[in-house]
Design an enzyme around this catalytic site. Structure first.
Site, PDB file in Angstrom:
ATOM      1  CB  ALA A   1      -1.131  -0.080   1.277  1.00  0.00           C
ATOM      2  CG  ASP A   2       2.680   5.117  -1.812  1.00  0.00           C
ATOM      3  OD1 ASP A   2       3.440   5.150  -0.764  1.00  0.00           O
ATOM      4  OD2 ASP A   2       2.648   5.843  -2.771  1.00  0.00           O
ATOM      5  CB  THR A   3      -1.153   6.872   1.639  1.00  0.00           C
ATOM      6  OG1 THR A   3      -1.623   5.675   2.168  1.00  0.00           O
ATOM      7  CG2 THR A   3      -2.096   8.313   1.910  1.00  0.00           C
TER       8      THR A   3
ATOM      9  N   GLY B   1      -3.039   3.683  -2.495  1.00  0.00           N
ATOM     10  CA  GLY B   1      -2.860   2.449  -3.720  1.00  0.00           C
ATOM     11  C   GLY B   1      -2.767   1.260  -2.941  1.00  0.00           C
TER      12      GLY B   1
END
Length: 201
Positions: free
Chosen positions: A77-79, A114
């Site tokens: 995950a990425d923010t 994501g």
């Protein structure tokens, strides 16, 4: 929870306690395995939704490439935070954190998260992203200084944590709360269903 999350071991390729907390809320106790993967913080003409998916995919695939997790689903995950065309990742220091908060003060911004899931048995993956709109109240210099002094902003995209003291700055939110925390649960469930269908073909 859906079948793929019951039958498989779950690996969270992230050190984020917020993402772990969200998974635990839905009864998932993952193996936490942070990975070394370069997070791209440059748009380079890409949409932010694609950027966070790319970073999430890198993390999930890095964990899968170690071959330590047979029979697992790996979550990457990425923010990022976007204010207009300005991208805010994690601040590098207290000065950057304060500058980000000044920019967000009294403004509406977008948070993109994501998620990428990799099934290590089938070498299949699915990725997508979610977006939530957040409006901040107007912050004084004292507000910013006191918040930065807590240390909370330093490991968070946009220099705030909505689940912590940073939540005091949020006037309104349109979209999924988990996206702002770093892991959209509705998106996660949807991707898990897609991955299950893909691997059963």
């Amino acid at each position: 929870m859906i079948a793929s999350f019951i039958d498989k071991k779950i690996v969270l390729a992230s050190a984020s306690p917020r993402r772990l907390e969200l998974l635990q809320q839905i009864g998932v106790e993952p193996l936490v395995n942070p990975v070394e993967a370069v997070e791209d913080q440059r748009l380079k003409g890409r949409r932010p939704a694609l950027l966070v998916q790319t970073n999430a995919r890198r993390k999930a695939r890095a964990a899968a490439a170690s071959e330590q997790f047979p029979g697992s689903i790996i979550i990457g995950a990425d923010t990022v935070v976007m204010l207009g065309r300005r991208l805010f990742g994690k601040p590098g220091n207290t000065e950057e954190a304060a500058a980000m908060l000044r920019a967000l003060s009294g403004q509406q911004h977008s948070v993109y998260t994501g998620i990428c899931l990799v099934d290590t048995d089938h070498s299949r993956s699915v990725c997508n992203s979610s977006r939530t709109l957040v409006r901040f109240s107007a912050l004084s210099e004292k507000d910013i200084a006191l918040y930065v002094a807590t240390g909370e902003p330093l490991d968070k995209a946009g220099a705030y944590g909505i689940q912590g003291k940073g939540g005091l700055f949020v006037e309104s939110l349109h979209g999924d709360y988990g996206t702002v925390m770093g892991l959209s649960l509705p998106l996660l469930v949807r991707l898990a269903s897609e991955l299950e269908q893909l691997c059963c073909k």
